[in-house]
Scaffold this active site. Structure first.
Site, PDB file in Angstrom:
ATOM      1  N   HIS A 246      42.070  50.089  40.650  1.00  0.00           N
ATOM      2  CA  HIS A 246      41.208  50.571  41.727  1.00  0.00           C
ATOM      3  C   HIS A 246      41.991  51.091  42.940  1.00  0.00           C
ATOM      4  CE1 HIS A 246      37.753  49.327  39.479  1.00  0.00           C
ATOM      5  NE2 HIS A 246      38.268  48.129  39.325  1.00  0.00           N
TER       6      HIS A 246
ATOM      7  N   SER B 116      33.495  46.213  37.936  1.00  0.00           N
ATOM      8  CA  SER B 116      34.518  47.096  37.357  1.00  0.00           C
ATOM      9  C   SER B 116      34.166  47.441  35.910  1.00  0.00           C
ATOM     10  CB  SER B 116      35.893  46.434  37.475  1.00  0.00           C
ATOM     11  OG  SER B 116      36.932  47.322  37.110  1.00  0.00           O
TER      12      SER B 116
END
Length: 301
Positions: A203, A95
């Site tokens: 996400h 990420s």
């Protein structure tokens, strides 16, 4: 011939004291914190070294803090074992860590990377505050089981798979009621749900309009071809410079394919990993994917 990969941690790895010893011992690392303070407009070093933890945990603080602390760890490794840094053949980051990987690989400057990470953290924090939401790690369940549970829990609210981390560890993100529902369903299915201490449903589509704001920030940044491949969270593949900005924007609302990324690196011949930055989460995930492959941690945690 041995092939080395660097892995950079994402949000959640932050802790009070990270980078302090490194900064005291290595001038190049200390310079990063000093430069970061000037760019960000606040004393990032003090927050990393002294806290408080609650402030360090805020998305708009933790993301630049981990980014800088991870690159500071690179400087420690460069000072102690320069050959390891020189021999790194490929890199990936979880990420937020993808930005660290891109800066390490020369695709973005430190200043540009930090400015984008700061804007990313601010945009994601704002999106999280707009919709009460969260993330739940589902342990001991396989992909197909989790996908079925997501479908069932969606009757309680928006929910999606956010991270495919390793076998038996998949993270879902969604509205609070849906997160509560999938935790119940997972437990009934023999799984072990663990709510994560994050601001919101990262996400997933609930992060809109953070993706649009991130695209605006990236539009003003020069992205070069990385000197080594950088694996994207979105599709577990490396890309040319012209594709990177679009993938970073998509990453905000797309699931992180971490297990697929690691398996791809292993298939490509990587036989030595270094987790560079605070914590040792990525080392633990690697052990669940390929138990015998070595992974060194590079930090002062």
């Amino acid at each position: 011939m041995s092939k080395t990969a660097f892995l950079f941690p994402g949000q959640g790895a932050q802790h009070v004291g990270m980078g302090k010893t490194i900064s005291e011992k290595y001038p190049a690392a200390r310079a990063l914190y000093e430069q970061a303070g000037e760019i960000l407009g606040f004393d990032l070093a003090q927050l990393c070294f002294e806290g408080p933890q609650e402030k360090l945990n805020a998305t708009d603080i933790s993301q630049p803090a981990i980014f800088v602390s991870s690159l500071a760890a690179v400087e420690m490794l460069r000072a102690e074992s320069p050959e390891v840094v020189d021999e790194c053949a490929v890199t990936a980051g979880l990420s937020l860590g993808e930005y660290t990987a891109l800066v390490f690989a020369g695709a973005m400057s430190f200043e540009d990377g930090l400015k984008v990470v700061q804007r990313r953290g601010q945009a994601m924090q704002a999106a999280a505050e707009a919709t009460p939401s969260g993330m739940v790690s589902l342990l001991l369940l396989q992909r197909e089981q989790v996908e079925e549970l997501v479908q069932e829990a969606s009757s309680a609210g928006a929910i999606q798979i956010a991270n495919y981390l390793c076998p038996g560890n998949i993270v879902v993100s969604g509205e609070q009621a849906a997160c509560a529902r999938i935790a119940e369903l997972a437990e009934a299915a023999g799984g072990k749900p663990a709510p994560l201490a994050v601001a919101g449903a990262f996400h997933t589509d609930l992060m809109k309009p953070a993706d649009t704001l991130l695209a605006e920030a990236l539009a003003g940044v020069t992205i070069s071809t990385p000197r080594i491949p950088v694996v994207s969270n979105v599709d577990a593949a490396a890309h040319e410079s012209c594709e990177i900005a679009d993938l970073l924007v998509r990453q905000v609302i797309s699931p992180v394919l971490w297990e697929d990324s690691i398996r791809g690196l292993l298939q490509d011949g990587v036989d030595q990993f270094y987790e560079v930055g605070p914590g040792k989460v990525l080392r633990g995930l690697l052990k669940r994917i390929a138990r015998k492959v070595p992974c060194e941690t590079v930090n002062d945690s």
